[in-house]
Design an enzyme around this catalytic site. Structure first.
Site, mmCIF file in Angstrom:
data_model
loop_
_atom_site.group_PDB
_atom_site.id
_atom_site.type_symbol
_atom_site.label_atom_id
_atom_site.label_comp_id
_atom_site.label_asym_id
_atom_site.label_seq_id
_atom_site.Cartn_x
_atom_site.Cartn_y
_atom_site.Cartn_z
ATOM 1 N N HIS A 245 0.856 -1.186 0.000
ATOM 2 C CA HIS A 245 0.000 0.000 0.000
ATOM 3 C C HIS A 245 0.887 1.228 0.000
ATOM 4 C CE1 HIS A 245 -3.135 2.835 1.197
ATOM 5 N NE2 HIS A 245 -3.988 1.921 0.759
ATOM 6 N N ASP B 84 -7.965 -5.349 0.241
ATOM 7 C CA ASP B 84 -8.429 -6.137 -0.897
ATOM 8 C C ASP B 84 -8.051 -7.600 -0.813
ATOM 9 O OD1 ASP B 84 -9.688 -4.058 -2.213
ATOM 10 O OD2 ASP B 84 -7.775 -3.295 -2.923
HETATM 11 N N1 ACO Z 1 4.030 -7.625 -4.812
HETATM 12 C C1 ACO Z 1 5.372 -7.662 -4.999
HETATM 13 N N2 ACO Z 1 6.182 -6.597 -4.855
HETATM 14 C C2 ACO Z 1 5.588 -5.434 -4.525
HETATM 15 C C3 ACO Z 1 4.208 -5.320 -4.318
HETATM 16 C C4 ACO Z 1 3.416 -6.477 -4.461
HETATM 17 N N3 ACO Z 1 2.109 -6.436 -4.296
HETATM 18 N N4 ACO Z 1 3.892 -4.047 -3.991
HETATM 19 C C5 ACO Z 1 5.050 -3.371 -3.994
HETATM 20 N N5 ACO Z 1 6.086 -4.203 -4.306
HETATM 21 C C6 ACO Z 1 7.504 -3.858 -4.356
HETATM 22 C C7 ACO Z 1 7.851 -3.069 -5.618
HETATM 23 O O1 ACO Z 1 8.235 -3.920 -6.668
HETATM 24 C C8 ACO Z 1 8.979 -2.206 -5.116
HETATM 25 O O2 ACO Z 1 10.127 -2.993 -5.047
HETATM 26 P P1 ACO Z 1 11.587 -2.328 -5.322
HETATM 27 O O3 ACO Z 1 11.769 -1.286 -4.251
HETATM 28 O O4 ACO Z 1 12.542 -3.481 -5.228
HETATM 29 O O5 ACO Z 1 11.505 -1.732 -6.714
HETATM 30 C C9 ACO Z 1 8.587 -1.873 -3.676
HETATM 31 O O6 ACO Z 1 7.751 -2.988 -3.254
HETATM 32 C C10 ACO Z 1 7.799 -0.576 -3.538
HETATM 33 O O7 ACO Z 1 6.684 -0.631 -4.427
HETATM 34 P P2 ACO Z 1 6.031 0.626 -5.154
HETATM 35 O O8 ACO Z 1 5.290 0.159 -6.363
HETATM 36 O O9 ACO Z 1 7.070 1.685 -5.342
HETATM 37 O O10 ACO Z 1 5.021 1.123 -4.042
HETATM 38 P P3 ACO Z 1 3.800 2.072 -4.277
HETATM 39 O O11 ACO Z 1 3.539 2.733 -2.978
HETATM 40 O O12 ACO Z 1 4.004 2.939 -5.469
HETATM 41 O O13 ACO Z 1 2.629 1.043 -4.657
HETATM 42 C C11 ACO Z 1 0.722 -0.327 -4.617
HETATM 43 C C12 ACO Z 1 1.579 0.704 -3.861
HETATM 44 C C13 ACO Z 1 0.312 0.201 -6.017
HETATM 45 C C14 ACO Z 1 -0.559 -0.586 -3.833
HETATM 46 C C15 ACO Z 1 1.537 -1.635 -4.780
HETATM 47 O O14 ACO Z 1 1.918 -2.139 -3.499
HETATM 48 C C16 ACO Z 1 0.798 -2.715 -5.567
HETATM 49 O O15 ACO Z 1 0.838 -2.708 -6.800
HETATM 50 N N6 ACO Z 1 0.084 -3.649 -4.858
HETATM 51 C C17 ACO Z 1 -0.716 -4.629 -5.506
HETATM 52 C C18 ACO Z 1 -2.033 -3.997 -5.934
HETATM 53 C C19 ACO Z 1 -2.970 -3.758 -4.761
HETATM 54 O O16 ACO Z 1 -3.143 -4.601 -3.910
HETATM 55 N N7 ACO Z 1 -3.602 -2.570 -4.760
HETATM 56 C C20 ACO Z 1 -4.582 -2.200 -3.735
HETATM 57 C C21 ACO Z 1 -4.183 -0.973 -2.992
HETATM 58 S S1 ACO Z 1 -5.335 -0.697 -1.696
HETATM 59 C C22 ACO Z 1 -6.633 0.062 -2.408
HETATM 60 O O17 ACO Z 1 -6.575 0.703 -3.436
HETATM 61 C C23 ACO Z 1 -7.922 -0.079 -1.721
#
Ligand code: ACO
Length: 462
Positions: free
Chosen positions: A327, A385
């Protein structure tokens, strides 16, 4: 200049809190030989902000923050999140208490007006919502224009936007009474529209709302009853539905809420603004994640496959992410995820299989991820979620409806933020700036001098 360590990483929040007693009134920014003192504005909870409103005028510099990771886009008194500690408060009340002791309409009142209602206020509010649940009869014909296999979110974007074509008497944003009527209309009618979108996809007749039922029961009734037989709403499922609505009601300046604010900042009518919020919510990184999480659990299928998927999530060359994990704000367990996990168990015990294999896959996947260095290091925890898909499926909804239910519940949050913004006398149109890295100014080239594109000229492909 900021509460950061040398490497730019934020200090831990405890350290931030301890500093508060001595936190400075201004931040000092030095650019070349010039120094700018920037006021620090105090928050009642959470990080204070450095006010850079006049920075460009004074210095000629913009700040750069794609994705708004360090930017407060507005001042707000509605919802507070401490992502490090996993705290979520609506108007100061913890989400756990509202979900346990309150109900959705009371939560709506709280988000909109700032306090829990008295008994009389509550009764008046309920009556007003109840009296607006029907939609203009012509809306039924409006639905006929969609293909039966249209995604219900596509229908929702259109029909909620179309409310502005049906209810002209509540689109003047400068009239507080019209804002009030638009507010009640949307909270009351969006469940009716959501249920119609569902019924339309099934080819079943639309079911009119029943004002003797509570909000969640009425919604379940509109979704699942058919004229051919009596439908009795199961109170356990209605309570679960209501709690799911509470959990999704608001979440401060997320993508869809910010979209609503940005759309509304131009003076657009409230129905159009909420339609914009629905469009933003549709994406898989936001509201679409519950559908994606359930699809993922189904794809994993059995606990033996978990290691394979964990490895894929960690592989930088694989676009697969563990859906329902991570998140932007929560760097701890999402407090809504805990309540959702409990709700999933309650619903499955009532109507499904308490030993549902998908619930078992989810539980084991969560445990594996929570103990894996990759997820620990990046502070990736289950978000709301992760368990909501399993719960909504057990309630009887197809995956295509999941984001619609999220939109229904979030409508009140969007409206609360829209109202807060419109009522602010200092409101400005939202207009971010950019770091331009495109071509510098150049002269127009007449077609005759551009070459044929076949091996010569400025668009030569070679
Ligand atoms: N699975 C694997 N790796 C992940 C995940 C995941 N679900 N989420 C983040 N990471 C990793 C990224 O690859 C990144 O790794 P790195 O630093 O080695 O490059 C690091 O964790 C940081 O991730 P970001 O994408 O920079 O984090 P951001 O805050 O931009 O993204 C997000 C947040 C979009 C929710 C992301 O965690 C994601 O895509 N999760 C899956 C989708 C999801 O569950 N969304 C629901 C959000 S809650 C809502 O809207 C109600």
């Amino acid at each position: 200049m900021s509460k950061s360590d040398k490497d730019g990483k934020p200090k831990n929040p405890e350290a931030i809190r301890k500093d508060e007693a001595t936190s400075p009134e201004t931040a000092r920014l030095t650019i070349g030989e010039n120094t700018y003192d920037l006021p620090i504005r105090k928050a009642t909870m959470g990080p204070d902000v450095i006010d850079i409103q006049n920075l460009y005028r004074r210095s000629g510099y913009f700040t750069f923050d794609p994705g708004y990771t360090s930017t407060a886009s507005c001042e707000s008194q509605i919802t507070f999140i401490d992502g490090e500690k996993g705290i979520l408060l609506y108007r100061g009340y913890p989400i756990e208490q509202l979900a346990e002791y309150g109900d959705y309409l009371e939560t709506c009142y709280l988000l909109l007006y700032g306090d829990l209602p008295t008994q009389a206020e509550r009764q008046r509010f309920d009556n007003e919502i109840t009296r607006h649940t029907m939609v203009h009869e012509q809306m039924r014909t409006f639905f006929q224009g969609f293909r039966r296999d249209a995604h219900p979110m596509a229908i929702m974007v259109a029909v909620v936007g179309a409310l502005s074509a049906f209810y002209h008497d509540s689109t003047d944003i400068n009239d507080p009474q019209q804002r009030e009527v638009a507010t009640r209309r949307m909270i009351a009618k969006i469940p009716t529209l959501a249920a119609m979108a569902y019924k339309y996809s099934l080819g079943q007749p639309f079911v009119y709302p029943r004002n003797d039922l509570d909000y969640a029961s009425n919604f379940l009734h509109m979704c699942f009853s058919v004229p051919a037989e009596e439908y009795k709403v199961n109170p356990v499922l209605a309570r679960a539905m209501d709690r799911i609505f509470i959990l999704h009601a608001d979440h401060e300046q997320n993508a869809s809420t910010s979209t609503v604010r940005l759309a509304g900042s131009s003076g657009a009518n409230p129905f159009a603004c909420i339609a914009a919020g629905i469009a933003s919510l549709w994406g898989p990184a936001h509201g679409g994640a519950n559908e994606a999480a359930l699809n993922m659990l189904e794809e994993i299928g059995t606990p033996e496959n978990i290691p394979k998927y964990i490895a894929r999530a960690k592989d930088k060359n694989d676009p697969f992410r563990l859906m329902g994990f991570g998140h932007r704000v929560y760097k701890n367990y999402d407090p809504r995820a805990r309540i959702m996990q409990r709700t999933a168990q309650e619903v499955l015990a009532e109507v499904g299989d308490p030993n549902d294999p998908l619930l078992e896959v989810a539980r084991q996947l969560e445990q594996v991820a929570l103990n894996d260095e990759y997820f620990i290091e990046r502070k990736l925890y289950p978000n709301i979620d992760f368990y909501s898909g399993i719960t909504l499926r057990a309630l009887g909804f197809p995956t295509s409806m999941f984001t619609v239910l999220f939109a229904l519940a979030r409508t009140v949050g969007w409206i609360a933020h829209w109202r807060e913004m419109i009522a602010d006398p200092k409101r400005k149109i939202g207009r971010p700036r950019q770091l331009y890295t495109g071509p510098v100014m150049r002269d127009y080239v007449p077609m005759s001098r551009r070459g044929t594109g076949l091996g010569e000229g400025i668009h030569n492909q070679d």
